[in-house]
Structures are given as C-alpha cells and as structure tokens.
Design a protein around this motif. Structure first.
Motif, PDB file in Angstrom:
ATOM      1  N   VAL A 185      19.324  50.648 -29.201  1.00  0.00           N
ATOM      2  CA  VAL A 185      19.405  51.662 -28.263  1.00  0.00           C
ATOM      3  C   VAL A 185      20.206  52.445 -28.427  1.00  0.00           C
ATOM      4  CG1 VAL A 185      22.110  51.096 -26.908  1.00  0.00           C
ATOM      5  CG2 VAL A 185      20.233  49.891 -26.491  1.00  0.00           C
ATOM      6  N   PRO A 186      20.760  52.984 -30.014  1.00  0.00           N
ATOM      7  CA  PRO A 186      21.772  53.984 -30.593  1.00  0.00           C
ATOM      8  C   PRO A 186      20.382  54.920 -30.567  1.00  0.00           C
ATOM      9  CG  PRO A 186      22.586  52.410 -31.620  1.00  0.00           C
ATOM     10  CD  PRO A 186      20.922  52.190 -30.901  1.00  0.00           C
ATOM     11  N   PHE A 187      19.453  54.477 -31.473  1.00  0.00           N
ATOM     12  CA  PHE A 187      17.929  55.319 -32.086  1.00  0.00           C
ATOM     13  C   PHE A 187      16.904  55.464 -30.210  1.00  0.00           C
ATOM     14  CE2 PHE A 187      18.718  52.337 -35.317  1.00  0.00           C
ATOM     15  CZ  PHE A 187      19.454  53.390 -36.439  1.00  0.00           C
ATOM     16  N   ILE A 188      16.822  55.106 -29.868  1.00  0.00           N
ATOM     17  CA  ILE A 188      15.831  55.307 -28.417  1.00  0.00           C
ATOM     18  C   ILE A 188      16.716  56.118 -27.440  1.00  0.00           C
ATOM     19  CG2 ILE A 188      14.773  54.992 -26.405  1.00  0.00           C
ATOM     20  CD1 ILE A 188      13.656  54.113 -28.824  1.00  0.00           C
ATOM     21  N   ALA A 215      16.504  61.756 -11.316  1.00  0.00           N
ATOM     22  CA  ALA A 215      17.535  61.504 -10.669  1.00  0.00           C
ATOM     23  C   ALA A 215      18.407  60.417  -9.788  1.00  0.00           C
ATOM     24  CB  ALA A 215      17.844  63.057 -10.479  1.00  0.00           C
ATOM     25  N   GLU A 216      16.876  60.612  -9.237  1.00  0.00           N
ATOM     26  CA  GLU A 216      17.442  59.394  -7.597  1.00  0.00           C
ATOM     27  C   GLU A 216      17.323  58.145  -7.796  1.00  0.00           C
ATOM     28  OE1 GLU A 216      18.057  59.879  -5.043  1.00  0.00           O
ATOM     29  OE2 GLU A 216      18.369  61.887  -3.832  1.00  0.00           O
ATOM     30  N   ASN A 217      16.407  57.963  -8.584  1.00  0.00           N
ATOM     31  CA  ASN A 217      16.536  56.304  -9.148  1.00  0.00           C
ATOM     32  C   ASN A 217      16.111  55.829 -10.805  1.00  0.00           C
ATOM     33  OD1 ASN A 217      15.300  56.125  -6.139  1.00  0.00           O
ATOM     34  ND2 ASN A 217      12.866  57.010  -7.127  1.00  0.00           N
ATOM     35  N   LEU A 218      16.652  56.866 -10.983  1.00  0.00           N
ATOM     36  CA  LEU A 218      16.952  56.350 -12.531  1.00  0.00           C
ATOM     37  C   LEU A 218      15.788  55.856 -13.216  1.00  0.00           C
ATOM     38  CD1 LEU A 218      20.903  55.656 -12.383  1.00  0.00           C
ATOM     39  CD2 LEU A 218      19.219  57.636 -13.495  1.00  0.00           C
ATOM     40  N   VAL A 239      19.098  58.877 -28.623  1.00  0.00           N
ATOM     41  CA  VAL A 239      19.218  60.057 -29.106  1.00  0.00           C
ATOM     42  C   VAL A 239      17.500  60.674 -28.810  1.00  0.00           C
ATOM     43  CG1 VAL A 239      19.237  61.168 -31.381  1.00  0.00           C
ATOM     44  CG2 VAL A 239      20.762  59.752 -30.313  1.00  0.00           C
ATOM     45  N   ILE A 240      16.610  59.508 -29.267  1.00  0.00           N
ATOM     46  CA  ILE A 240      14.819  60.120 -28.880  1.00  0.00           C
ATOM     47  C   ILE A 240      15.222  60.150 -27.198  1.00  0.00           C
ATOM     48  CG2 ILE A 240      12.795  59.541 -28.880  1.00  0.00           C
ATOM     49  CD1 ILE A 240      13.498  57.769 -31.123  1.00  0.00           C
ATOM     50  N   GLU A 241      15.550  59.765 -26.255  1.00  0.00           N
ATOM     51  CA  GLU A 241      14.968  60.285 -24.712  1.00  0.00           C
ATOM     52  C   GLU A 241      16.080  60.974 -24.348  1.00  0.00           C
ATOM     53  OE1 GLU A 241      13.405  58.713 -22.261  1.00  0.00           O
ATOM     54  OE2 GLU A 241      12.732  57.397 -23.787  1.00  0.00           O
ATOM     55  N   PHE A 242      17.193  60.639 -25.037  1.00  0.00           N
ATOM     56  CA  PHE A 242      18.253  62.320 -24.577  1.00  0.00           C
ATOM     57  C   PHE A 242      17.188  63.514 -24.586  1.00  0.00           C
ATOM     58  CE2 PHE A 242      21.968  65.274 -25.363  1.00  0.00           C
ATOM     59  CZ  PHE A 242      22.154  65.602 -24.757  1.00  0.00           C
ATOM     60  N   ILE A 243      16.976  64.037 -26.225  1.00  0.00           N
ATOM     61  CA  ILE A 243      16.629  65.186 -27.433  1.00  0.00           C
ATOM     62  C   ILE A 243      15.272  65.501 -25.885  1.00  0.00           C
ATOM     63  CG2 ILE A 243      14.757  65.831 -28.921  1.00  0.00           C
ATOM     64  CD1 ILE A 243      17.208  64.457 -30.522  1.00  0.00           C
ATOM     65  N   SER A 244      13.846  64.087 -25.536  1.00  0.00           N
ATOM     66  CA  SER A 244      12.873  64.350 -24.847  1.00  0.00           C
ATOM     67  C   SER A 244      14.321  64.970 -23.102  1.00  0.00           C
ATOM     68  CB  SER A 244      12.636  62.559 -24.733  1.00  0.00           C
ATOM     69  OG  SER A 244      11.146  63.065 -23.582  1.00  0.00           O
ATOM     70  N   PHE A 245      15.105  64.964 -22.931  1.00  0.00           N
ATOM     71  CA  PHE A 245      15.202  65.319 -21.613  1.00  0.00           C
ATOM     72  C   PHE A 245      15.506  66.896 -21.098  1.00  0.00           C
ATOM     73  CE2 PHE A 245      18.993  65.585 -18.619  1.00  0.00           C
ATOM     74  CZ  PHE A 245      18.277  65.011 -17.441  1.00  0.00           C
ATOM     75  N   MET A 246      16.653  66.248 -22.587  1.00  0.00           N
ATOM     76  CA  MET A 246      17.256  68.052 -22.580  1.00  0.00           C
ATOM     77  C   MET A 246      15.689  69.309 -22.961  1.00  0.00           C
ATOM     78  SD  MET A 246      19.893  68.194 -22.304  1.00  0.00           S
ATOM     79  CE  MET A 246      20.565  70.045 -22.362  1.00  0.00           C
ATOM     80  N   VAL A 300      18.713  55.103 -21.853  1.00  0.00           N
ATOM     81  CA  VAL A 300      18.330  54.030 -22.030  1.00  0.00           C
ATOM     82  C   VAL A 300      17.689  52.823 -21.297  1.00  0.00           C
ATOM     83  CG1 VAL A 300      19.075  51.696 -23.037  1.00  0.00           C
ATOM     84  CG2 VAL A 300      20.539  53.689 -23.633  1.00  0.00           C
ATOM     85  N   PRO A 301      16.188  52.858 -22.089  1.00  0.00           N
ATOM     86  CA  PRO A 301      14.859  52.617 -21.011  1.00  0.00           C
ATOM     87  C   PRO A 301      15.413  50.427 -20.253  1.00  0.00           C
ATOM     88  CG  PRO A 301      13.803  53.606 -22.286  1.00  0.00           C
ATOM     89  CD  PRO A 301      15.121  53.479 -23.032  1.00  0.00           C
TER      90      PRO A 301
END
Length: 261
Positions: A166-169, A257-260, A171-178, A157-158
């Motif tokens: 928030v729910p849409f972003i 991971a270090e600075n989020l 999900v998109i960020e999670f998919i991008s991360f994975m 959640v930027p």
C-alpha cells in the motif's frame, strides 16, 4: 520570413506580439492586446456563429443543425459511456472544451498567409493548453473532495492491493495523478507545435529552392510542396484527434472523481 534574407525561422510563427502600440500597466506589468488574444477572440466568434446557426430547433433539421446536434450528442455519449448518467451534468463544460480546442486548432491552419495575414494557433502555446488542463484538473479535485470527502484519497490505493504494498502503490498512484495536468496540456501543445514547425520548414525548402533556380525548384521545391499538402491533411486529422483526446481524458478523470475507479 525572419532574420537574414532567405532564412526561414520556423519558431517565428509562435511569437506573441502586440497588435497595437501602447497598452496599460497592472502591478508594474504592461498589458497589451496580442495576436494570441486576437485569435482566441476569433475562435470564440467563429464557435458562437457555428452554434447559433445550428440551434434553430427546426422540425426538419438542416445540415447545420445536424452538425451541431451531432457534436453535442458525440460529447454526451462520450461522457455517459465513461462516467455514467452522472456525466450528463458535465456536458456543457466538456463540450465547450472540445469545441474550443477543435476550432482553435483548425483556425490556426487557415492558409491565409497567401494574402499576407498570419494565422496563430493558440493551442501551440503551453500557457493556453496548461490553463485548460489545470481547469479540468481543478474540477476533478473539487468534485472528488465535494462528493467523497477524505475518502477521495482511496483513489490512490487500488482495490485488492496487498497491505505491505500500500505505501509504495499509494506514492506511485499519487505521482501519476499529479502528473495528469502536465501530460494533458503538454500532449496538445507538442502535437500542434511539431506539425506547424514541420510545415514551416518544408515551406522554407519550397521558397529557397525556387529562388535558387528552376532546377532546384523541380528537385527540392516540388517534392517539398507535395509533402506539405499531405502533411496539411494529416495536421487536420491531428487537430480533430487532439481535441477528442483532450475531451476524452477529461471525461476519464471526471469518472475517477465521480466513481473512484
């Protein structure tokens, strides 16, 4: 050359083949010492010799020591610029990753085919690049949850995201991360495979046109050979760039991971 006489198989160079007959079984699976394992060992030995020769700690460093120190400083600067001072503790891992990929890429391009040997580029197999990518991704997950706990999920959640979005972003960020480990491993695999296939195809043009006669050799073989020389130089550049990109993206993921950020 594989298959029918005169036919060049550009994918034959990527086949994993046992070096010795036999092997042993584990859980019903036959384990053999393959050409892939051989070239990984050769990569390790070459890298070890390179590092050993440059760690003499002379007051007036020689060229070899300067090369090793330059490589080490390059990775250190990359991590500190992307992660901060906390990135220094990851230098051994990222440096090892960068150097292994670099040496594996370059060794796979050695022109030893002229003496009957066949180089093998281990980074042209998704199994190898995928493992390296998963290893880097695992470090990111371990560091992220170890340092931040469940707050690590805030990465998806930027800052400043409107509440309804928030729910849409997320999900998109999670998919991008994975997707990161897949894109990380796939990028290196595709780059090294494509270049070697192109060189093999051009090599087939040179061989078959020369066998077909002097006219075909002059018309097709010579331009193909000149193109091979240029592409070989480009492939050396790609070998260095891909090692750098892999190390750089790993540094950027560690920074998350270090600075989020």
């Amino acid at each position: 050359m594989a298959g029918e006489e005169g036919k060049i198989d550009p994918m034959h160079q990527f086949e994993i083949q046992p070096i010795f007959d036999g092997g042993f079984e584990i859980a019903g699976q036959t384990i053999n010492f393959t050409n892939s394992a051989l070239w990984m060992i050769l990569t390790f030995i070459t890298l070890w010799i390179f590092m050993l020769g440059g760690m003499k700690r002379e007051i007036i460093p020689g060229r070899w020591q300067v090369m090793v120190e330059s490589m080490s400083n390059f990775v250190t600067n990359m991590l500190t610029s992307n992660v901060g001072e906390a990135g220094r503790k990851y230098v051994p891992y990222v440096f090892s990753l960068f150097m292994f990929i670099l040496f594996a890429n370059i060794l796979g391009m050695l022109p030893i085919g002229v003496i009957g040997l066949h180089p093998f580029t281990v980074t042209s197999h998704i199994a190898i690049t995928g493992i390296l990518a998963v290893l880097s991704f695992s470090i990111v997950l371990i560091v992220g949850f170890w340092k931040h706990g469940l707050h690590f999920f805030s990465l998806f959640v930027p800052h400043g995201t409107p509440l309804p979005m928030v729910p849409f972003i997320a999900v998109i960020e999670f998919i991008s991360f994975m997707i990161r480990p897949f894109s990380l491993g796939l990028r290196l695999f595709v780059a090294m495979t494509a270049g070697h296939v192109l060189l093999k195809v051009l090599g087939g043009f040179v061989i078959n046109s020369t066998n077909a006669g002097a006219g075909y050799g002059a018309l097709v073989g010579i331009p193909s050979f000149m193109l091979m020389v240029g592409i070989s130089a480009l492939e050396l550049l790609v070998a260095v760039i891909q090692a750098y990109v892999f190390a750089l993206l790993t540094s950027l993921y560690i920074n998350d991971a270090e600075n989020l950020h």
